[in-house]
Design a protein around this motif. Structure first.
Motif, mmCIF file in Angstrom:
data_model
loop_
_atom_site.group_PDB
_atom_site.id
_atom_site.type_symbol
_atom_site.label_atom_id
_atom_site.label_comp_id
_atom_site.label_asym_id
_atom_site.label_seq_id
_atom_site.Cartn_x
_atom_site.Cartn_y
_atom_site.Cartn_z
ATOM 1 N N ASP A 77 -10.822 15.508 17.784
ATOM 2 C CA ASP A 77 -9.440 15.140 17.471
ATOM 3 C C ASP A 77 -8.462 15.850 18.393
ATOM 4 O OD1 ASP A 77 -10.215 13.448 15.471
ATOM 5 O OD2 ASP A 77 -9.927 14.900 13.849
ATOM 6 N N GLU A 78 -8.705 17.166 18.639
ATOM 7 C CA GLU A 78 -7.802 17.914 19.506
ATOM 8 C C GLU A 78 -7.851 17.403 20.934
ATOM 9 O OE1 GLU A 78 -8.491 22.086 19.255
ATOM 10 O OE2 GLU A 78 -7.494 22.287 17.306
ATOM 11 N N THR A 79 -9.059 17.073 21.398
ATOM 12 C CA THR A 79 -9.197 16.562 22.764
ATOM 13 C C THR A 79 -8.472 15.234 22.923
ATOM 14 O OG1 THR A 79 -11.347 17.647 22.974
ATOM 15 C CG2 THR A 79 -10.856 15.903 24.549
ATOM 16 N N GLU A 80 -8.634 14.340 21.943
ATOM 17 C CA GLU A 80 -7.966 13.047 22.020
ATOM 18 C C GLU A 80 -6.458 13.175 21.879
ATOM 19 O OE1 GLU A 80 -9.869 10.825 18.957
ATOM 20 O OE2 GLU A 80 -11.619 10.307 20.195
ATOM 21 N N ALA A 81 -6.012 14.187 21.102
ATOM 22 C CA ALA A 81 -4.578 14.374 20.881
ATOM 23 C C ALA A 81 -3.844 14.710 22.162
ATOM 24 C CB ALA A 81 -4.342 15.472 19.846
ATOM 25 N N LEU A 82 -4.578 15.271 23.145
ATOM 26 C CA LEU A 82 -3.941 15.603 24.418
ATOM 27 C C LEU A 82 -3.402 14.370 25.131
ATOM 28 C CD1 LEU A 82 -6.462 18.208 25.858
ATOM 29 C CD2 LEU A 82 -4.154 18.652 25.056
ATOM 30 N N PHE A 83 -4.040 13.243 24.892
ATOM 31 C CA PHE A 83 -3.703 12.041 25.653
ATOM 32 C C PHE A 83 -3.078 10.956 24.781
ATOM 33 C CE2 PHE A 83 -7.423 14.205 27.350
ATOM 34 C CZ PHE A 83 -6.977 14.516 28.624
ATOM 35 N N ARG A 84 -2.770 11.314 23.537
ATOM 36 C CA ARG A 84 -2.201 10.347 22.620
ATOM 37 C C ARG A 84 -0.776 10.747 22.259
ATOM 38 N NH1 ARG A 84 -4.856 11.292 17.929
ATOM 39 N NH2 ARG A 84 -6.765 10.389 18.734
ATOM 40 N N HIS A 85 0.147 9.851 22.381
ATOM 41 C CA HIS A 85 1.538 10.101 22.019
ATOM 42 C C HIS A 85 2.072 11.373 22.700
ATOM 43 C CE1 HIS A 85 0.772 6.998 19.142
ATOM 44 N NE2 HIS A 85 -0.031 7.749 18.420
ATOM 45 N N VAL A 86 1.872 11.435 24.009
ATOM 46 C CA VAL A 86 2.255 12.632 24.752
ATOM 47 C C VAL A 86 3.735 12.924 24.599
ATOM 48 C CG1 VAL A 86 2.377 13.649 27.047
ATOM 49 C CG2 VAL A 86 0.382 12.279 26.403
#
Length: 337
Positions: A77-86
Motif C-alpha cells: 500500500d505504501e509503495t503504491e501510494a507514492l504514485f497515486r494521487h501525488v
C-alpha cells in the motif's frame, strides 16, 4: 493463484472472524473466499483456520502467517501510494515517539504549522524516553537524543542540544559557586538516569577541545526532564540541562549559569525510522518538517544545510523498498510454512 489477493482475503477473514462478512466487505462470493483459503492452505501445506458451523479460530501457524501478511500488504500500500494521487499530498495515520520535553516545548506549539501543510495526516504522538520497539509497536519514526546504536535504522541528524551547567541562587548561597571544574567535588548535583539502563547520565565538559568526564555527588536522581529542572529550582543541586529548557529560568534569575568558560559537550538530535519506512510520503513529510523546525532554532544547534539534507545510514543495504523486495519477503513468508 493470485498470492497478494489470497493474503488480502485471508487477513480480511481473520479480521472479520467470518467468511460471510469477509466476502461482503471484499465484494466477492462466499464460495470464492472459501476456495481461496483452501487454496492458500494447500499451497502452504498447513491449516490456517479452524472452522466449524458455529466457530472460526486462527491456528498458531495462521496467526504467524497473518502477522507477516499484514506487514507485506502495508508495504505494498505504501509503495503504491507514492504514485497515486501525488498532487493530494501525504495522507494517513502517522505514529511518532518523542522525548516529553521535545514534544511539549517544541512540537506541540508548532502543530498548527504542520497541519496547515499536511491536513490529511493523522498524527499520533507518543512522548517517552524509553526504548521503543518500532516494529512491535507500529511506530513510524522517533526523535532521539544522543548517539544512536541500532544498526537497523535510518537516522537523520536534525540538530543538537546546547547544554548549560546551572543552579538555583538558593543552592549557590548555601554551597558557594564553583570556580573550577575541580571544585565540583565539593558540590551536589541532581542526576538524570536513563530509563533504558537505569544508570545516571555522565557529566562532562569540553576542555581544550577534548571531552572531560566529571563525577559529581548527588542525593536526587530523576528520569524526567521537567522534574530534573524542578529539582534544580528547589535548590537540590547543580544540573546540566538543555539550554532551551532552562532559558526562561536563566532570564528570570531563578537559575544561574556556572562555569560558563567550560561548556558541556552537545547532544546530537536525530529523527529515526525503519529502513523500509522511508519511502512513505507521510514519514518523509514529517521528517522534512521537523528538520526545518530544528534548523530554524539556534538554541537547538540549527544544522547546516548540508547536514540537514544528508542522511546517516546505519545499515549497509541500499536505500529503498522496491516491489522486488516485497515479493522476496512474500516468498520467505510462504517458505516458512
Amino acid at each position: 493463484m493470485d498470492r497478494f489477493q489470497a493474503m488480502q482475503v485471508f487477513t480480511r477473514v481473520v479480521d472479520a472472524n467470518s467468511f460471510t462478512r469477509a466476502a461482503d466487505s471484499l465484494g466477492l462470493p462466499r464460495t470464492t473466499v472459501t476456495t481461496t483459503i483452501q487454496g492458500l492452505e494447500s499451497l502452504l501445506q498447513v491449516r490456517l483456520l479452524n472452522r466449524t458451523t458455529r466457530r472460526l479460530s486462527v491456528t498458531p501457524d495462521g496467526a504467524a502467517y497473518y502477522e507477516r501478511c499484514m506487514r507485506i500488504l502495508a508495504e505494498v500500500d505504501e509503495t503504491e501510494a507514492l504514485f497515486r494521487h501525488v498532487t493530494r499530498g501525504p495522507k494517513g495515520r502517522l505514529r511518532i515517539d518523542v522525548p516529553p520535553s521535545i514534544g511539549r516545548l517544541i512540537i506541540i506549539p508548532k502543530l498548527c504549522d504542520f497541519y496547515s501543510r499536511y491536513p490529511d495526516v493523522e498524527l499520533v504522538i507518543g512522548m517517552s524516553d524509553r526504548p521503543v520497539d518500532m516494529v512491535q509497536e507500529a511506530v513510524d519514526c522517533v526523535v532521539r537524543v544522543g548517539e544512536l546504536q541500532d544498526s537497523s535504522m535510518v537516522a537523520r541528524r536534525i540538530g543538537a542540544f546546547q547544554i548549560v551547567t546551572c543552579a538555583a541562587p538558593l543552592y549557590l548561597q548555601q554551597h558557594g559557586e564553583p570556580g573550577t571544574i575541580e571544585d565540583l567535588q565539593h558540590h551536589q548535583a541532581v542526576h538524570y538516569f536513563s530509563s533504558r539502563t537505569g544508570r545516571n547520565m555522565d557529566w562532562d565538559f569540553v576542555v581544550d577541545g577534548e571531552v572531560r568526564e566529571v563525577q559529581v555527588a548527588g542525593k536526587v536522581a530523576v528520569n524526567d526532564a521537567e522534574a530534573y529542572v524542578a529539582c534544580a529550582l528547589q535548590g537540590f543541586g547543580l544540573i546540566q540541562a538543555a539550554r532551551y529548557m532552562v532559558l526562561p529560568h536563566l532570564e528570570s534569575g531563578e537559575l544561574r549559569e556556572v562555569l560558563p568558560q567550560w561548556s558541556p559537550s552537545t547532544h546530537p538530535i536525530s529523527v529515526v525510522y525503519l529502513h523500509n519506512r522511508h519511502l512513505s510520503p507521510k514519514v518523509r513529510a514529517f521528517v522534512d518538517w521537523i528538520a526545518e523546525l530544528f534548523g530554524n532554532c539556534p538554541l537547538l544547534g540549527g544544522c547546516s544545510k548540508d547536514m540537514a539534507e544528508s542522511e546517516c545510514r546505519f545499515a549497509s543495504h541500499e536505500k529503498g523498498n522496491t516491489m522486488r523486495e516485497i515479493i522476496d519477503r512474500t516468498n520467505t513468508a510462504e517458505a516458512i510454512f
